[in-house]
Design an enzyme around this catalytic site. Structure first.
Site, PDB file in Angstrom:
ATOM      1  N   ARG A 164       1.065  -5.190  -6.000  1.00 35.80           N
ATOM      2  CA  ARG A 164       1.279  -6.441  -5.280  1.00 35.80           C
ATOM      3  C   ARG A 164       1.640  -7.509  -6.299  1.00 35.80           C
ATOM      4  O   ARG A 164       1.197  -7.456  -7.442  1.00 35.80           O
ATOM      5  CB  ARG A 164       0.035  -6.811  -4.476  1.00 35.80           C
ATOM      6  CG  ARG A 164      -0.372  -5.671  -3.521  1.00 35.80           C
ATOM      7  CD  ARG A 164      -1.440  -6.096  -2.544  1.00 35.80           C
ATOM      8  NE  ARG A 164      -1.967  -4.936  -1.818  1.00 35.80           N
ATOM      9  CZ  ARG A 164      -1.425  -4.428  -0.716  1.00 35.80           C
ATOM     10  NH1 ARG A 164      -0.330  -4.978  -0.205  1.00 35.80           N
ATOM     11  NH2 ARG A 164      -1.973  -3.389  -0.110  1.00 35.80           N
ATOM     12  N   ASP A 169       5.506  -5.285   6.300  1.00 37.83           N
ATOM     13  CA  ASP A 169       6.051  -6.601   6.620  1.00 37.83           C
ATOM     14  C   ASP A 169       6.127  -7.514   5.402  1.00 37.83           C
ATOM     15  O   ASP A 169       7.090  -8.266   5.231  1.00 37.83           O
ATOM     16  CB  ASP A 169       5.204  -7.272   7.704  1.00 37.83           C
ATOM     17  CG  ASP A 169       5.517  -6.731   9.102  1.00 37.83           C
ATOM     18  OD1 ASP A 169       6.587  -6.119   9.267  1.00 37.83           O
ATOM     19  OD2 ASP A 169       4.696  -6.939  10.010  1.00 37.83           O
ATOM     20  N   ARG A 213      -7.096  -2.880   8.591  1.00 38.86           N
ATOM     21  CA  ARG A 213      -7.700  -4.207   8.454  1.00 38.86           C
ATOM     22  C   ARG A 213      -7.322  -5.121   9.610  1.00 38.86           C
ATOM     23  O   ARG A 213      -8.149  -5.836  10.156  1.00 38.86           O
ATOM     24  CB  ARG A 213      -7.275  -4.834   7.123  1.00 38.86           C
ATOM     25  CG  ARG A 213      -7.984  -6.157   6.808  1.00 38.86           C
ATOM     26  CD  ARG A 213      -7.597  -6.668   5.435  1.00 38.86           C
ATOM     27  NE  ARG A 213      -6.168  -6.908   5.345  1.00 38.86           N
ATOM     28  CZ  ARG A 213      -5.399  -6.476   4.341  1.00 38.86           C
ATOM     29  NH1 ARG A 213      -5.926  -5.755   3.373  1.00 38.86           N
ATOM     30  NH2 ARG A 213      -4.104  -6.747   4.316  1.00 38.86           N
ATOM     31  N   ASP A 238       1.885  -0.867  12.014  1.00 43.84           N
ATOM     32  CA  ASP A 238       1.809  -2.219  12.568  1.00 43.84           C
ATOM     33  C   ASP A 238       3.099  -3.014  12.432  1.00 43.84           C
ATOM     34  O   ASP A 238       3.097  -4.240  12.589  1.00 43.84           O
ATOM     35  CB  ASP A 238       0.661  -2.989  11.902  1.00 43.84           C
ATOM     36  CG  ASP A 238       0.823  -3.104  10.396  1.00 43.84           C
ATOM     37  OD1 ASP A 238       1.693  -2.425   9.819  1.00 43.84           O
ATOM     38  OD2 ASP A 238       0.046  -3.877   9.790  1.00 43.84           O
ATOM     39  N   ASP A 289      -0.544   1.904   8.626  1.00 47.09           N
ATOM     40  CA  ASP A 289      -1.153   1.128   9.713  1.00 47.09           C
ATOM     41  C   ASP A 289      -0.348   1.117  11.014  1.00 47.09           C
ATOM     42  O   ASP A 289      -0.867   0.683  12.049  1.00 47.09           O
ATOM     43  CB  ASP A 289      -1.371  -0.316   9.265  1.00 47.09           C
ATOM     44  CG  ASP A 289      -2.448  -0.436   8.199  1.00 47.09           C
ATOM     45  OD1 ASP A 289      -3.391   0.372   8.219  1.00 47.09           O
ATOM     46  OD2 ASP A 289      -2.332  -1.326   7.333  1.00 47.09           O
ATOM     47  N   GLY A 321       0.816  -1.209   0.000  1.00 42.27           N
ATOM     48  CA  GLY A 321       0.000   0.000   0.000  1.00 42.27           C
ATOM     49  C   GLY A 321       0.844   1.251   0.000  1.00 42.27           C
ATOM     50  O   GLY A 321       1.892   1.308   0.642  1.00 42.27           O
ATOM     51  N   THR A 372       4.055   2.309   5.907  1.00 37.76           N
ATOM     52  CA  THR A 372       2.675   1.829   5.991  1.00 37.76           C
ATOM     53  C   THR A 372       1.893   2.736   6.924  1.00 37.76           C
ATOM     54  O   THR A 372       2.378   3.100   8.002  1.00 37.76           O
ATOM     55  CB  THR A 372       2.591   0.380   6.499  1.00 37.76           C
ATOM     56  OG1 THR A 372       1.226   0.066   6.807  1.00 37.76           O
ATOM     57  CG2 THR A 372       3.443   0.142   7.732  1.00 37.76           C
TER      58      THR A 372
END
Length: 331
Positions: free
Chosen positions: A83, A114, A182, A140, A138, A22, A136
């Site tokens: 991707r 990741d 997500r 995360d 996120d 992303g 990212t």
């Protein structure tokens, strides 16, 4: 650091850079830093377009200082991203390493999350000196307190939620606002605290007890509360159907707003520009030192690097104190 650093003796002459997964605001600042830091060290730079997919298709172009002029303030990624299922296979990974060698790329900077780092790990094992940079929204990635794009994304969400709150208050509504995330609830948690949400639903802790939310809304309406804000992470989802159920159960007009991909876009914040620049530059320094299989990170106020193997094995958890504080603030 986590483990003895893996090094290779060969000198790096050409550095490749790609963005994968992303997109995130600040990626262009990281690309710019890689290019200009490499040029300052007398290295050639090649941009790999559309991530690992572009690598396998040899969509590779020379970059120089001028190539990245006027990109620092731009959202998205000038190298584009995609991707690539083929790169998850051993055959695809070997092909990618051979293409790097064919184009003289002996050091590679991978900007992504990741999944992107797992690809970098495979290339490192195949002899391509590789360093990952966390990009990212996120937040995360376990080994780092910061990832490129999060600050911009969460500020975008916060600003949008402020606007929704204004109309929610005017119409005395309950508003369910769905933000990205997500598998990770960091955007939801941070924006929920910043916007004073009454409820924050995140994948890490939501128990799917919708009746508790309904009871809370009914109780607060009896106490005179005129509006109600619920921040819902993408990983929970179903905001529209949730809004219908809550309205039917409470009698309070309820609307869902899904912020979606607007959170990925926009001009990066100062923090995203500066931190991305520092991380991109550090990635080049590591390659010039002959290091490989590393991830750049930000921990305890310092920019540093970690072994990819160790970094991918780490797990990241939401701060229990932030969760308890969010709950206390909503009462």
């Amino acid at each position: 650091m986590f483990a003895e650093e893996k090094t290779m003796a060969k000198e790096i002459n050409t550095i490749g850079v790609l963005t994968s997964g992303g997109d995130a605001p600040g990626m262009n600042a990281a690309i710019r830093a890689v290019v200009r830091k490499a040029c300052a060290n007398g290295k050639k730079v090649k941009g790999i377009y559309r991530g690992y997919q572009g690598l396998l298709e040899e969509d590779i172009k020379d970059l120089n200082r001028e190539s990245v002029s006027d990109t620092l303030d731009k959202g998205g990624t000038i190298l584009f991203t995609a991707r690539c299922s083929e790169f998850r296979t051993e055959e695809g990974q070997r092909k990618g390493a051979e293409i790097c060698r064919k184009h003289g790329i002996d050091g590679l900077v991978v900007i992504g999350g990741d999944g992107s780092f797992a690809g970098a790990q495979k290339l490192a094992a195949l002899g391509i000196n590789t360093v990952g940079v966390p990009g990212t929204i996120d937040l995360d990635i376990a080994c780092t307190d910061y990832s490129i794009g999060f600050d911009t994304a969460v500020n975008t969400a916060m600003d949008a939620i402020d606007k929704v709150r204004d109309t929610s208050t005017s119409h005395e509504r309950c508003s369910i606002i769905e933000v990205m995330g997500r598998d990770a609830g960091y955007i939801a948690l941070w924006s929920g605290i910043a916007n004073g949400a009454e409820d924050i639903l995140i994948p890490e802790k939501y128990d799917y007890d919708e009746q508790k939310i309904i009871n809370d809304i009914i109780r607060n309406r009896k106490l005179g509360k005129k509006h109600y804000i619920i921040i819902n992470a993408e990983g929970i989802g179903h905001s529209t159907s949730m809004a219908r159920r809550i309205e039917a159960a409470t009698g309070m007009e309820t609307r869902a707003t899904i912020l979606g991909y607007m959170q990925r876009g926009g001009n990066p914040t100062c923090r995203d520009r500066v931190y991305a620049t520092m991380m991109g530059g550090l990635a080049v320094d590591l390659l010039c030192q002959g290091k490989t299989n590393r991830v750049v990170g930000y921990k305890n106020g310092e920019f540093m690097d970690f072994d990819i193997d160790e970094a991918l094995a780490m797990k990241k958890e939401i701060s229990p104190y932030m969760l308890s504080m969010a709950e206390d603030m909503s009462k």
